[in-house]
Design a protein around this motif. Structure first.
Motif, PDB file in Angstrom:
ATOM      1  N   THR A 148       0.820  -1.211   0.000  1.00 29.75           N
ATOM      2  CA  THR A 148       0.000   0.000   0.000  1.00 29.75           C
ATOM      3  C   THR A 148       0.858   1.268   0.000  1.00 29.75           C
ATOM      4  N   ARG A 149       1.990   1.227   0.708  1.00 29.01           N
ATOM      5  CA  ARG A 149       2.863   2.401   0.802  1.00 29.01           C
ATOM      6  C   ARG A 149       3.139   3.033  -0.560  1.00 29.01           C
ATOM      7  N   ARG A 150       3.314   2.200  -1.566  1.00 30.95           N
ATOM      8  CA  ARG A 150       3.679   2.711  -2.878  1.00 30.95           C
ATOM      9  C   ARG A 150       2.587   3.604  -3.493  1.00 30.95           C
ATOM     10  N   HIS A 151       1.356   3.394  -3.079  1.00 33.87           N
ATOM     11  CA  HIS A 151       0.239   4.044  -3.762  1.00 33.87           C
ATOM     12  C   HIS A 151      -0.310   5.262  -3.033  1.00 33.87           C
ATOM     13  N   VAL A 152       0.212   5.499  -1.816  1.00 39.10           N
ATOM     14  CA  VAL A 152      -0.312   6.621  -1.028  1.00 39.10           C
ATOM     15  C   VAL A 152       0.321   7.930  -1.503  1.00 39.10           C
ATOM     16  N   LEU A 153      -0.534   8.835  -1.937  1.00 36.55           N
ATOM     17  CA  LEU A 153      -0.050  10.130  -2.430  1.00 36.55           C
ATOM     18  C   LEU A 153      -0.285  11.211  -1.388  1.00 36.55           C
ATOM     19  N   GLY A 154      -1.234  10.986  -0.511  1.00 36.69           N
ATOM     20  CA  GLY A 154      -1.504  11.994   0.514  1.00 36.69           C
ATOM     21  C   GLY A 154      -2.318  11.429   1.656  1.00 36.69           C
TER      22      GLY A 154
END
Lengths: 475, 475
Positions: free
Chosen positions: B158-164
């Motif tokens: 999930t870390r890769r997809h969090v933008l904000g």
């Protein structure tokens, strides 16, 4: 101080310590600025153990330390302040291991990026972070600055690829996260704070990165379009058609093409009619996955979205098309005194933002020629603004651009980092709660502010007494 | 305490506060455990402002708070301890915006993962994090636990997809990082500490994620192989041939196939000869990108790497093949008392590690049936070990497995998180410097240890006085 230097001499030996003034000067600069202050000394440890002991000696003596890789930074983040020592990773260099089954690579922090890339490719794999300074920039430096580059659109920033770090903390303790685990939720991820921390939290000594399958086949086109809005439509269309085969989408504003092709005649003008230009690259593991590229471009032209286009038919032609984009380095060298902004906004806002900057700068007397080029697919633009070389001009121009940036909720630095040159503009993109959180993050790891103390934040200049104890916003 | 409850009642109203004992019980459990303690109350804020004020009230009264999403966790990380309130995000639900040009999606933290996925797909885009509990798990919960799942091989955690993120800090201050910038190196990344922090550092109220182009075409095969070593060779070959078209590579050990197909007859045995099984999935944006899959499998069989194989010819057949892997949920339900380990080691070490665990467990009297299934491409295995239900058995089995894990430099939790159930085993994969760093990370954000205080770490049980001031390792 003298005792510390004596201890460092004993620890590091003649090869590991530079104190001769004639040899120190190159360590006082990065690619953007020659610092006014010489370092006290340059420490060149060869092992993690030496680095750990050297840092402990400096910490005990209260000597500020500035970690340094290839000195290719563009924000003064590796330039030592007066009274500091430089800790260079130049002797901690070399690839330690490539694991083809796990697709990982382990290297000393001082290994040049290009050496890492080549070691990966020798195994049919790829390390996809790529920047122009690949020959000098070190893998440790790219991690410390969370380097971007032209393939962020496809592969993300450096953060995405870091699987492990070994770090000497500001007191000399060694934090090792080198297990090489793809998945590890055993508590907070301790690599993350150091990625993009610009040497302000510790000294990176080893790096483990995740490699990916090489994508040796490419297709490249240079397109002429009406404006940024058309380019954005083209980006959406390309993603829709090719998904993540799309590996680069670089934008060149008319002022850039004019500077490169007309003012300095660095590259022949690619199109008869001036306009907005885009370099669009696809990459794949098999040639067949690039099929349909030409037809698709034809459709875009018939639909009136693209005005003109050149498709590279060979690697030579690809290099020629890239030369137009890479001429930014030469522009940078020839433009005279100028500010080089490294701004990002949300991807869909970039066109309007640049327009607003242009409009604002037309009202700023100090602002000369404006040149815009950037990574359109990432919402990242580099704006070069010429001026007369005075501090007052720098301030006036910066204030104007960052004022517009704040309206657009952008960042004062997309990929170059804060360093020393953008430190005082951080509040243009960070609110008070964020500023408090940033300071607190620094204080956890470096309570005495000994590690690169003038970069990102200057704790000594700020009141940090009330960090977390802020009232909530609505109070 | 009463004053705080009064203030919360005034703030949140009847719909926003649950204190009736009959209604509290379901908030005392997650998917792995029914906690012994009822929460004092369940706070159900509807806005960030309400959440901020509610947290501030609790903080001032010194009441511990446990953030809670869909309660699908498997480590007790959302189970409140005695004397704590639960802060549920169940009324902060819904997609706020989908930006198709920037490919971003903004949602309230309480939005179910499946709702996020569907909102993305409605625009021809994809949110590629996927787990079995997608219908109940919330996007906020998946961020707080850095959720993994079956597509980590292709898309990362999930870390890769969090933008904000928007986060209410433990004192009620609101930290907002919702600018939607793909590239932002303006100081430390303040989202990172909260991703995977399991609600111990703050309450996530809003999430912005980066979407990616949908890949609607798939190819799926179930393969029978000699053992893990053959499966690893097959993984390397698949990556070499298809690059990142490879989207899943799931491994099922013979003991798993035996349990599913024979012991409980949940799914018919796919192959006549028992062996090691792999589910291999490719995904692409165009059907043509999957060409050659059958031929390639034929080559592997001719080469003797694969013993047998079934290729799905329809979506129905794909679902039937996946059913074999997804039967793990039913195994979990039918096995009786057991420990479900969630372990990771380096990708190339997984086979030997499982072998070593088997060998070790054969010498542990308390250990019953052993069942192994996992995400082979990520080095992540779930090992289920049956026992007699006694605490002594749990301890004996855990100690044995984690002892092997330590030898292999693995993690006690790859994707399920530490929560309360793995907290006391953290040192099996974290050295003293790391433990100090973890505690310090907690203390910065939550100095009073009010936010989910029994998960990941228990600060009150540890001496945290000498955090950064460790001597370096070699001293």
């Amino acid at each position: 101080m003298t005792m510390a230097i004596d201890a460092l001499t004993t620890l590091l030996g003649a090869a590991g310590l530079i104190t001769n003034p004639a040899d120190l000067s190159r360590y006082a600069a990065d690619a953007s600025v020659q610092g006014p202050d010489m370092p006290l000394a340059v420490l060149r440890p060869k092992t993690t153990d030496e680095a750990s002991k050297a840092v402990a000696i400096c910490a005990q003596a209260g000597i500020p330390m500035v970690p340094q890789g290839g000195r290719t930074g563009l924000s003064g983040g590796a330039v030592p302040p007066a009274g500091a020592v430089v800790i260079s990773t130049e002797r901690m260099s070399g690839v330690i291991a490539v694991n083809t089954q796990a697709m990982t690579l382990t290297a000393w922090a001082g290994t040049p990026l290009q050496v890492v890339q080549e070691a990966a490719r020798a195994q049919g794999l790829d390390y996809p972070v790529d920047i122009g300074a690949r020959g000098s920039a070190t893998i440790g430096g790219t991690v410390a600055t969370n380097a971007g580059g032209i393939r962020v659109l496809r592969h993300g920033m450096t953060r995405r690829h870091v699987l492990g770090l070994e770090i000497v903390l500001p007191d000399g303790a060694v934090l090792s996260r080198m297990r090489g685990l793809v998945k590890d939720n055993a508590g907070y991820d301790l690599c993350q704070p150091f990625i993009g921390s610009e040497g302000t939290l510790g000294l990176i000594t080893q790096v483990m990165v995740q490699l990916c399958p090489d994508e040796p086949f490419s297709a490249l086109a240079l397109l002429s379009l009406r404006d940024h809005a058309a380019a954005l439509d083209c980006l959406v269309a390309a993603r829709s058609r090719f998904g993540d085969r799309l590996s680069a989408f670089e934008g060149m504003w008319p002022d850039y093409l004019d500077a490169v092709c007309t003012t300095w005649s660095l590259v022949p003008a690619p199109f008869a009619t001036p306009g907005f230009a885009v370099l669009l690259e696809l990459r794949a593991r098999a040639d067949a996955q690039l099929d349909g590229f030409q037809d698709w471009l034809g459709e875009l032209m018939e639909a009136g979205l693209v005005d003109d286009g050149i498709v590279a038919r060979s690697h030579d032609e690809e290099r020629r098309l890239w030369a137009l984009r890479e001429a930014v380095g030469e522009v940078d060298a020839q433009l005279g005194p100028h500010i080089s902004f490294d701004l990002s906004v949300a991807v869909d806002q970039l066109g309007q933002f640049c327009h607003a900057c242009d409009r604002k700068l037309r009202g700023v007397q100090a602002a000369g020629q404006v040149i815009k080029v950037g990574h359109l697919g990432d919402g990242n633009v580099h704006i070069l603004v010429a001026h007369d070389g005075s501090d007052a001009s720098v301030t006036a121009i910066s204030r104007s651009v960052y004022c517009v940036l704040r309206e657009y909720n952008g960042s004062v630095t997309a990929e170059h980092g804060v360093g020393r040159s953008k430190r005082d503009w951080l509040t243009a993109c960070r609110d008070p709660v964020e500023m408090i959180a940033l300071r607190r993050q620094k204080q956890i790891w470096d309570p005495k502010s000994l590690m690169n103390p003038h970069s990102i934040l200057d704790l000594r200049a700020s009141n940090t007494a009330t960090l977390i104890r802020q009232p909530h916003r609505s109070a």
